[in-house]
Motif scaffolding. Structure first.
Motif, short mmCIF file in Angstrom:
data_model
loop_
_atom_site.label_atom_id
_atom_site.label_comp_id
_atom_site.label_asym_id
_atom_site.label_seq_id
_atom_site.Cartn_x
_atom_site.Cartn_y
_atom_site.Cartn_z
N GLY A 50 -2.06 -2.19 -15.28
CA GLY A 50 -0.88 -1.83 -14.48
C GLY A 50 -0.94 -0.39 -14.01
N LEU A 51 -1.34 0.51 -14.89
CA LEU A 51 -1.45 1.92 -14.49
C LEU A 51 -2.54 2.11 -13.45
CD1 LEU A 51 -1.09 3.70 -17.95
CD2 LEU A 51 0.52 3.77 -16.04
N ARG A 52 -3.67 1.41 -13.62
CA ARG A 52 -4.76 1.53 -12.64
C ARG A 52 -4.32 1.00 -11.28
NH1 ARG A 52 -9.13 -1.88 -14.43
NH2 ARG A 52 -8.07 -3.46 -13.21
N ASP A 53 -3.64 -0.14 -11.28
CA ASP A 53 -3.15 -0.70 -10.02
C ASP A 53 -2.15 0.24 -9.36
OD1 ASP A 53 -4.77 -2.87 -10.40
OD2 ASP A 53 -3.17 -4.18 -11.13
N ALA A 58 -2.05 3.44 -9.67
CA ALA A 58 -2.74 4.63 -9.22
C ALA A 58 -3.58 4.36 -7.97
CB ALA A 58 -3.63 5.18 -10.33
N THR A 59 -4.13 3.15 -7.84
CA THR A 59 -5.01 2.86 -6.71
C THR A 59 -4.27 2.23 -5.53
OG1 THR A 59 -5.60 0.72 -7.68
CG2 THR A 59 -7.05 2.60 -8.16
N ALA A 60 -3.00 1.89 -5.70
CA ALA A 60 -2.26 1.26 -4.60
C ALA A 60 -2.22 2.15 -3.35
CB ALA A 60 -0.85 0.89 -5.05
N PRO A 61 -1.93 3.45 -3.46
CA PRO A 61 -1.94 4.27 -2.24
C PRO A 61 -3.31 4.33 -1.59
CG PRO A 61 -0.84 5.44 -4.03
CD PRO A 61 -1.45 4.22 -4.61
N LEU A 62 -4.38 4.33 -2.41
CA LEU A 62 -5.72 4.35 -1.84
C LEU A 62 -6.03 3.04 -1.12
CD1 LEU A 62 -7.66 6.05 -4.76
CD2 LEU A 62 -6.93 7.07 -2.61
N LYS A 63 -5.56 1.93 -1.66
CA LYS A 63 -5.78 0.64 -0.99
C LYS A 63 -5.05 0.58 0.34
CE LYS A 63 -6.69 -2.08 -5.12
NZ LYS A 63 -6.23 -3.15 -5.99
N LYS A 64 -3.82 1.11 0.37
CA LYS A 64 -3.06 1.13 1.62
C LYS A 64 -3.78 2.00 2.65
CE LYS A 64 1.52 0.26 -0.27
NZ LYS A 64 2.84 0.80 -0.53
N LEU A 65 -4.30 3.13 2.20
CA LEU A 65 -5.02 4.02 3.10
C LEU A 65 -6.27 3.34 3.62
CD1 LEU A 65 -5.26 6.83 4.34
CD2 LEU A 65 -6.49 7.54 2.30
N GLN A 66 -6.97 2.62 2.75
CA GLN A 66 -8.17 1.90 3.17
C GLN A 66 -7.82 0.84 4.21
OE1 GLN A 66 -11.35 2.53 2.24
NE2 GLN A 66 -12.01 1.01 3.72
N GLN A 67 -6.70 0.14 4.03
CA GLN A 67 -6.27 -0.86 5.00
C GLN A 67 -5.94 -0.21 6.34
OE1 GLN A 67 -3.05 -2.79 3.01
NE2 GLN A 67 -4.37 -4.14 1.81
N GLU A 68 -5.31 0.95 6.30
CA GLU A 68 -5.01 1.66 7.54
C GLU A 68 -6.28 2.09 8.25
OE1 GLU A 68 -2.18 2.41 9.25
OE2 GLU A 68 -1.18 1.04 7.89
N ILE A 69 -7.25 2.53 7.49
CA ILE A 69 -8.52 2.96 8.09
C ILE A 69 -9.26 1.77 8.68
CG2 ILE A 69 -10.82 3.87 7.54
CD1 ILE A 69 -9.44 5.73 5.54
N ASP A 70 -9.20 0.62 8.02
CA ASP A 70 -9.92 -0.57 8.47
C ASP A 70 -9.27 -1.26 9.66
OD1 ASP A 70 -11.79 -0.14 6.54
OD2 ASP A 70 -10.98 -1.61 5.13
#
Length: 149
Positions: free
Chosen positions: A68-71, A73-85
């Motif tokens: 849960g903590l890892r998810d 922490a990485t949620a903003p990075l995943k959103k950023l990756q989706q925006e970049i893609d």
């Protein structure tokens, strides 16, 4: 555990000597000792398996908490990756629109200069867009979205 005192032990020893006899008493004590050892080892095994189960339960809870903590922490990075893609429309705004427009202008300048564009690192969609741009230039229209009439 059983709250047996010395007086009760003496009574049990006296009854054992009377019923079993002094000759068979050592053999009986060895047999009783073996059974007590077996019972103790079974109790120890049960207790250790119970402790292992408790540790596993704690580990599972810890794993869930870490996941849960890892998810989180990485949620903003995943959103950023989706925006970049996301595909970027030239002139449509977005984070990479200016860079895409500059790259497009550089390729258009290469085409205008008569140099073949490098297509080694261009995606198939971009190659198709270049072919369409050449077709539009062949008809004399500078911007397909704008009428020059």
């Amino acid at each position: 555990m059983f709250d047996i005192g010395w007086s009760e032990l003496l009574i049990i020893a006296a009854v054992a000597i009377i019923f079993v006899g002094p000759k068979d008493l050592p053999r009986m004590m060895r047999t009783i000792g073996r059974y007590v050892t077996k019972v103790r080892s079974m109790a120890r095994e049960f207790q250790s398996s119970f402790e292992d189960l408790a540790r596993e339960t704690e580990l599972d809870e810890l794993r869930k908490e870490v996941t849960g903590l890892r998810d989180a922490a990485t949620a903003p990075l995943k959103k950023l990756q989706q925006e970049i893609d996301k595909p970027v429309k030239i002139g449509g705004g977005g984070a990479g629109a200016a860079a895409a427009a500059a790259a497009s202008e550089a390729r258009a300048a290469e085409i205008a200069a008569g140099e073949p564009p490098e297509t080694d690192e261009i995606s198939p969609e971009m190659q198709e867009a270049l072919r369409e741009a050449k077709a539009v230039e062949a008809f004399g229209v500078s911007d397909p979205g704008r009428d020059d009439k």
